[in-house]
Design a protein around this motif. Structure first.
Motif, mmCIF file in Angstrom:
data_model
loop_
_atom_site.group_PDB
_atom_site.id
_atom_site.type_symbol
_atom_site.label_atom_id
_atom_site.label_comp_id
_atom_site.label_asym_id
_atom_site.label_seq_id
_atom_site.Cartn_x
_atom_site.Cartn_y
_atom_site.Cartn_z
ATOM 1 N N ALA A 238 153.341 68.530 89.875
ATOM 2 C CA ALA A 238 151.955 68.498 89.402
ATOM 3 C C ALA A 238 151.287 69.861 89.448
ATOM 4 N N ARG A 239 151.773 70.759 90.280
ATOM 5 C CA ARG A 239 151.114 72.059 90.423
ATOM 6 C C ARG A 239 151.048 72.800 89.087
ATOM 7 N N ALA A 240 152.156 72.784 88.330
ATOM 8 C CA ALA A 240 152.179 73.495 87.053
ATOM 9 C C ALA A 240 151.200 72.867 86.065
ATOM 10 N N VAL A 241 151.104 71.532 86.078
ATOM 11 C CA VAL A 241 150.199 70.826 85.173
ATOM 12 C C VAL A 241 148.744 71.174 85.489
ATOM 13 N N VAL A 242 148.400 71.130 86.773
ATOM 14 C CA VAL A 242 147.018 71.405 87.179
ATOM 15 C C VAL A 242 146.676 72.880 86.976
ATOM 16 N N LYS A 243 147.638 73.752 87.197
ATOM 17 C CA LYS A 243 147.391 75.178 86.995
ATOM 18 C C LYS A 243 147.056 75.465 85.537
ATOM 19 N N GLU A 244 147.787 74.832 84.620
ATOM 20 C CA GLU A 244 147.509 75.019 83.200
ATOM 21 C C GLU A 244 146.120 74.482 82.854
ATOM 22 N N ALA A 245 145.786 73.310 83.401
ATOM 23 C CA ALA A 245 144.469 72.723 83.142
ATOM 24 C C ALA A 245 143.360 73.598 83.717
ATOM 25 N N PHE A 246 143.581 74.142 84.902
ATOM 26 C CA PHE A 246 142.578 74.994 85.543
ATOM 27 C C PHE A 246 142.367 76.278 84.736
ATOM 28 N N THR A 247 143.456 76.834 84.253
ATOM 29 C CA THR A 247 143.383 78.076 83.482
ATOM 30 C C THR A 247 142.591 77.889 82.189
ATOM 31 N N SER A 248 142.685 76.685 81.601
ATOM 32 C CA SER A 248 142.040 76.432 80.306
ATOM 33 C C SER A 248 140.711 75.688 80.427
ATOM 34 N N ARG A 249 140.152 75.604 81.634
ATOM 35 C CA ARG A 249 138.972 74.778 81.843
ATOM 36 C C ARG A 249 137.731 75.279 81.093
ATOM 37 N N ILE A 259 137.486 70.066 84.444
ATOM 38 C CA ILE A 259 138.921 70.262 84.273
ATOM 39 C C ILE A 259 139.500 69.012 83.618
ATOM 40 N N VAL A 260 140.409 69.201 82.663
ATOM 41 C CA VAL A 260 141.005 68.095 81.925
ATOM 42 C C VAL A 260 142.502 68.054 82.179
ATOM 43 N N ILE A 261 142.967 66.946 82.770
ATOM 44 C CA ILE A 261 144.391 66.749 83.012
ATOM 45 C C ILE A 261 144.993 66.134 81.750
ATOM 46 N N PRO A 262 146.034 66.718 81.142
ATOM 47 C CA PRO A 262 146.606 66.199 79.898
ATOM 48 C C PRO A 262 146.969 64.720 79.993
ATOM 49 N N TYR A 263 146.760 63.986 78.883
ATOM 50 C CA TYR A 263 146.933 62.532 78.922
ATOM 51 C C TYR A 263 148.372 62.121 79.202
ATOM 52 N N LYS A 264 149.344 62.958 78.876
ATOM 53 C CA LYS A 264 150.745 62.602 79.120
ATOM 54 C C LYS A 264 151.141 62.779 80.584
ATOM 55 N N SER A 265 150.232 63.327 81.373
ATOM 56 C CA SER A 265 150.525 63.569 82.791
ATOM 57 C C SER A 265 149.893 62.480 83.652
ATOM 58 N N GLU A 266 150.324 61.262 83.437
ATOM 59 C CA GLU A 266 149.738 60.108 84.134
ATOM 60 C C GLU A 266 149.964 60.200 85.640
ATOM 61 N N GLY A 267 148.916 59.901 86.393
ATOM 62 C CA GLY A 267 149.034 59.828 87.843
ATOM 63 C C GLY A 267 149.218 61.161 88.543
ATOM 64 N N VAL A 268 148.756 62.250 87.939
ATOM 65 C CA VAL A 268 148.920 63.572 88.551
ATOM 66 C C VAL A 268 148.030 63.705 89.786
ATOM 67 N N PRO A 269 148.586 64.066 90.937
ATOM 68 C CA PRO A 269 147.775 64.339 92.131
ATOM 69 C C PRO A 269 147.114 65.709 91.993
ATOM 70 N N TRP A 270 145.950 65.737 91.353
ATOM 71 C CA TRP A 270 145.341 66.997 90.935
ATOM 72 C C TRP A 270 144.474 67.667 91.988
ATOM 73 N N SER A 271 143.807 66.876 92.837
ATOM 74 C CA SER A 271 142.758 67.439 93.684
ATOM 75 C C SER A 271 143.276 68.494 94.655
ATOM 76 N N ASP A 272 144.405 68.243 95.291
ATOM 77 C CA ASP A 272 144.968 69.179 96.259
ATOM 78 C C ASP A 272 145.229 70.533 95.606
ATOM 79 N N HIS A 273 145.839 70.506 94.431
ATOM 80 C CA HIS A 273 146.146 71.748 93.731
ATOM 81 C C HIS A 273 144.876 72.441 93.243
ATOM 82 N N LEU A 274 143.881 71.654 92.853
ATOM 83 C CA LEU A 274 142.632 72.242 92.370
ATOM 84 C C LEU A 274 141.984 73.111 93.443
ATOM 85 N N TYR A 275 141.909 72.602 94.668
ATOM 86 C CA TYR A 275 141.319 73.388 95.753
ATOM 87 C C TYR A 275 142.092 74.692 95.964
ATOM 88 N N ALA A 276 143.424 74.597 95.929
ATOM 89 C CA ALA A 276 144.252 75.784 96.148
ATOM 90 C C ALA A 276 144.074 76.793 95.017
#
Length: 369
Positions: A238-249, A259-276
């Motif tokens: 999930a880190r790579a997915v959230v990093k891409e979303a964070f970069t394009s926010r 921040i938008v998590i791509p629809y194909k990335s169902e169930g991504v644990p985003w919050s932990d990576h977002l803080y980092a």
């Protein structure tokens, strides 16, 4: 973090399984976890377990944890009770218990054994540190009597607990295994031992105690393995997915508040990576809402989640507007001014819309209210 060479040499000259030593008597969560962690290593998978405080018996063990008064990795001794002991995990402040000691010295090898990620590889190191922070450190703190918050400061501020979570903690569950349960008592009754006088037929209290310890070790070990596999199979990718979303926010909000998590990335644990990622960017607290699809289909409904003030907390950086809370469907569309409203929770931490466009419009309105 290789295993001690002296111990490898000792075991290579013997055809018998290696032996793990720990103390007998009342047991705690840290040594229960330490023993389980050691048995995840190929060297100790089939190891025997000796629970004793007898120095002469401990001397015969290949590895010893939580007893013996020695911390020396070169001879595989991992006790933390000695007066001069002050060791902590790298870049952390919590004094280690036997669980933390075993993890510090063998954790990278354990990650490799369970996940296949080679020790020394970046992803292995991420998991090594993450599992300490999210799982093992709590065992260290509990066994060393370290509270999450300064009790004196809490009393001074007049903050009182709303309820007791003693029985809910991992340590609380392990403590219950110290007291005989029906199945372990029955197992002890069936066991027959020979005492020093050669008298047969007595119940074996030590065997019963060892049975309860092994059940406790299995319990905490299952929780650990579940945590490690979840982090390896879900959190890490999930880190790579959230990093891409964070970069394009900024394409959704000029101030980067959505921040938008791509629809194909169902169930991504985003919050932990977002803080980092915020911390790495020097932009802590900037993201207010995260959007994600309910499922991986194109026609999925979308959710809006207010970002919590802290990971796992119930307070949010900015809850969804009060007028929207507890409102559903057409009524929500009316009060929000956005078509396709589905719901907003009464607590204001999450809401939904039938479409991505609708959810994004709700988020854009919410950041300005």
């Amino acid at each position: 973090m290789s295993e001690p060479s002296l111990k490898k040499l000792k075991m290579s000259n013997s055809s018998s399984p290696p032996t793990i030593g720990t103390h007998n008597g009342h047991f705690h969560a840290d040594e229960a976890l330490a023993v389980y962690l050691l048995r995840l290593l190929p060297t100790y998978t089939n190891a025997n377990l000796v629970r004793t405080r007898d120095p002469s018996l401990l001397e015969t063990c290949d590895v010893v944890c939580d007893v013996g008064g020695v911390h020396d990795h070169s001879v595989a001794r991992y006790d933390h009770h000695q007066r001069e002991f002050t060791a902590t995990f790298p870049d952390r402040h919590t004094k280690l218990s036997s669980a933390g000691l075993v993890w510090m010295h063998y954790g990278a090898d354990i990650v490799e054994a369970v996940t296949g990620l080679p020790a020394g590889q970046a992803d292995n190191t991420l998991l090594f540190n993450k599992l300490y922070d999210d799982f093992v450190e709590a065992f260290d703190a509990n066994d060393n009597g370290i509270a999450q918050y300064d009790p004196a400061a809490l009393r001074k501020a007049g903050i009182e607990k709303k309820f007791s979570d003693k029985g809910f903690s991992m340590a609380g569950v392990v403590n219950r295994f110290n007291y005989a349960q029906a199945d372990s008592r029955e197992a002890a009754k069936k066991s027959v031992s020979t005492d020093s006088d050669g008298v047969n037929g007595k119940e074996n209290p030590q065997q019963e105690e060892d049975t309860r310890f092994l059940k406790a070790s299995q319990f905490v070990g299952e929780q650990f393995t579940s945590e490690l596999l979840d982090k390896a199979q879900s959190w890490l990718p999930a880190r790579a997915v959230v990093k891409e979303a964070f970069t394009s926010r900024n394409q959704y909000d000029s101030k980067g508040r959505i921040i938008v998590i791509p629809y194909k990335s169902e169930g991504v644990p985003w919050s932990d990576h977002l803080y980092a990622l915020e911390e790495e960017a020097g932009d802590q607290g900037s993201t207010l809402y995260a959007l994600f699809a309910e499922n991986g289909e194109k026609d999925s409904k979308w959710r809006i989640r207010a970002v919590p003030l802290e990971l796992g907390g119930f307070e949010n950086r900015k809850a969804l507007p009060e007028a929207w809370r507890g409102v559903r469907d057409e009524e929500l569309s009316k009060v929000s001014g956005v078509e396709g409203g589905v719901f907003v929770h009464a607590g204001g931490f999450i809401g939904g819309n039938k479409t991505f466009e609708g959810a994004l419009e709700m988020a854009k309105k919410a950041v300005e209210i």
